[in-house]
Design an enzyme around this catalytic site. Structure first.
Site, PDB file in Angstrom:
ATOM      1  N   LYS A 190      40.168 -30.039 -64.364  1.00  0.00           N
ATOM      2  CA  LYS A 190      41.347 -30.368 -65.163  1.00  0.00           C
ATOM      3  C   LYS A 190      42.572 -29.966 -64.346  1.00  0.00           C
ATOM      4  CE  LYS A 190      44.819 -30.079 -68.029  1.00  0.00           C
ATOM      5  NZ  LYS A 190      46.151 -29.538 -67.661  1.00  0.00           N
ATOM      6  N   GLU A 265      42.181 -16.262 -62.361  1.00  0.00           N
ATOM      7  CA  GLU A 265      43.056 -15.830 -61.268  1.00  0.00           C
ATOM      8  C   GLU A 265      44.480 -16.066 -61.756  1.00  0.00           C
ATOM      9  OE1 GLU A 265      45.680 -15.589 -58.754  1.00  0.00           O
ATOM     10  OE2 GLU A 265      45.014 -17.556 -58.064  1.00  0.00           O
ATOM     11  N   CYS A 300      51.319 -17.273 -56.579  1.00  0.00           N
ATOM     12  CA  CYS A 300      50.951 -16.067 -57.331  1.00  0.00           C
ATOM     13  C   CYS A 300      50.996 -14.839 -56.432  1.00  0.00           C
ATOM     14  CB  CYS A 300      49.584 -16.231 -57.966  1.00  0.00           C
ATOM     15  SG  CYS A 300      48.299 -16.785 -56.831  1.00  0.00           S
ATOM     16  N   GLU A 399      57.346 -12.136 -63.396  1.00  0.00           N
ATOM     17  CA  GLU A 399      57.004 -13.146 -62.395  1.00  0.00           C
ATOM     18  C   GLU A 399      57.926 -14.346 -62.565  1.00  0.00           C
ATOM     19  OE1 GLU A 399      53.014 -15.055 -60.462  1.00  0.00           O
ATOM     20  OE2 GLU A 399      53.149 -15.104 -62.641  1.00  0.00           O
TER      21      GLU A 399
END
Length: 496
Positions: A190, A265, A300, A399
């Site tokens: 996906k 993750e 990330c 973040e």
């Protein structure tokens, strides 16, 4: 021979883009004909109207995957036979590298130089690496009573759903489907609705390589598709890369349904520590710039916090300003461009809001701080760095996922480690020092899945496991450890 800016532009104008889902043995529209717009963030132009899958497509794909897995058409092949097919798949990725790189750049906004040198070859390398590994990983004979034979073996887990992010679409997808396919599973990818095009194209290449019907499928769509896969009772494992918030939802859906194996993750707020005895301040500043401005900061592992010893702060900032100049954004189709466009308007507005927040909370701009190239109608932001008066500013803790660096000053090693670990994340970190003992001691104290010493974001080799501590997730991508994620351990005891 490398293509020129003009050649890439001409190729983009003539590119035929596949927009459909891949279910079973071929491409198909969504049953209700629903689509979503796929837009080039560098100029706002529509690339394609992509099939938006729904519950019907999810159920069809899972049913196909279940049948394909259960009849052994893939899992029942000898490891060497699977390896040969996967190597053909890797070879096809390389053969179509320009097409895939162009799709990646047009779809996501990253520089074509990065797509051609990092993303696409990295994906081919990943598939090839796991293909070469699977006939070399065996089981165990357990040391048991001599009247018994004890075998410990690994079997594929079954139907694997891979929900992958938009920042490295083809590379992050390969980190999931590479080991999952190698282990013998049926895989449903996906892709993010922000960048689905390379995953869609890969499905056709996988089938061309000889991967059987139902073993590699792609379902484009929004978050509802990922939710349906995570809730599906016939999906045995879900692997997700994305934000920590969505990762928590995925874990909840998995627990709510069949307690499927769940690998996450997630986010990061990675510290890059520049100690007083840093061996080369200019090199450290260049690495810090690359660690936050590469891929527009949409990583990330981005080194979004530079922790700098007070004694070297001023030369570091001077070198950082100089390094940042090399990342001024430009046309992603120009091979000379080092920083492209932000992926979409939502992310663009989010990054600019964080920059405004940094200013309002008292951080001092070192460089950047504004939108760029507004005349192009593209979503470009200058490489930005702030000198932060304290480590608890919003831009130092949350973040951002954009080209925004927070520089934080410290006076002692203990203070640097405390600031570095004072975060909900634990994905990556770095330390710069001339003392090998200090390097080892600080690396041990940093709560992160990867720690670099005197470099940042080096070591793209598949032999290194990738993942994080704390709310940066669980499990590891890459390396032989990734194969473990997509298998179940079985003990077989035979009485003689």
């Amino acid at each position: 021979m490398a293509r020129t800016h003009q050649e890439w532009t001409q190729l983009a104008d003539s590119l035929q883009i596949e927009h459909r889902a891949f279910i079973g043995d071929g491409y198909c529209e969504a049953a209700d004909a629903r689509t979503f717009d796929c837009v080039n963030p560098a100029n706002g132009r529509l690339l394609a109207k992509v099939a938006w899958c729904g519950e019907g497509e999810v159920n069809r794909a899972v049913s196909q995957a279940r049948a394909a897995f259960d009849d052994g058409r893939w899992s029942g092949l000898a490891p060497l036979a699977r390896a040969r097919i996967l190597k053909r798949f890797a070879a096809l990725i390389r053969a179509h590298s320009d097409e895939l790189a162009l799709l990646e750049t047009l779809d996501m906004g990253k520089p074509i130089g990065d797509s051609t040198s990092v993303d696409v070859p990295g994906a081919a390398y990943c598939v090839e690496w796991f293909a070469e590994a699977i006939d070399k990983v065996g089981g165990e004979v357990a040391p048991v009573d001599p009247r018994l034979v004890g075998l410990v073996t690994r079997e594929p887990v079954g139907v694997v759903a891979a929900v992958v992010p938009w920042n490295f679409p083809i590379l992050m997808a390969s980190w999931k489907f590479g080991p999952a396919l190698a282990a013998g599973n049926a895989v449903i990818v996906k892709p993010s609705e922000k960048s689905p095009l390379t995953a869609i194209r890969l499905a056709g290449l996988a089938r061309e390589a000889g991967i059987p019907e139902g073993i590699f499928q792609v379902l484009p769509g929004a978050g509802d598709v990922g939710r349906l896969l995570a809730l599906h009772m016939e999906v045995d494992c879900i692997a997700f890369t994305g934000s920590t918030g969505v990762g928590k939802l995925i874990a909840g859906y998995a627990a709510e349904s069949n307690l499927k194996r769940t690998w996450l993750e997630l986010g990061g707020k990675s510290p890059n520590i520049i100690l007083e005895d840093c061996p080369d301040i200019e090199r450290a500043a260049r690495a810090a710039a690359g660690g936050i401005f590469f891929n527009m900061g949409e990583m990330c592992t981005a080194g979004s916090r530079a922790l700098v010893h007070r004694s070297v702060k001023e030369p570091f900032l001077a070198a950082l300003r100089k390094a940042a100049e090399g990342y001024y954004p430009g046309d992603p189709l120009n091979p000379a461009t080092r920083m492209g466009a932000i992926v979409d308007r939502i992310q663009y507005d989010k990054v600019l809001s964080y920059i405004a927040k940094g200013r309002s909370e008292g951080a001092q701009l070192v460089c950047g701080g504004s939108a760029a190239l507004s005349e192009t109608e593209g979503l470009f932001i200058e490489p930005t760095a702030f000198d932060c008066p304290k480590p608890d500013l919003t831009i130092c803790r949350e973040e951002i996922f954009g080209p925004v660096l927070s520089v934080i000053t410290f006076d002692t090693v203990d203070e640097a480690v405390r600031i570095a670990n004072d975060t909900e994340y634990g994905l990556a970190a770095a330390v710069w020092t001339s003392n090998v003992s200090t390097a080892h001691q600080v690396a041990r104290r940093l709560r992160a899945g990867t720690v670099w010493v005197n470099c940042y974001d080096e070591g793209g080799d598949m032999n290194f496991p990738f993942g994080g501590f704390k709310q940066s997730g669980n499990g590891r991508d890459k390396s032989l450890h990734a194969l473990e994620k997509y298998t179940e351990l079985k003990s077989t005891v035979i009485k003689l």
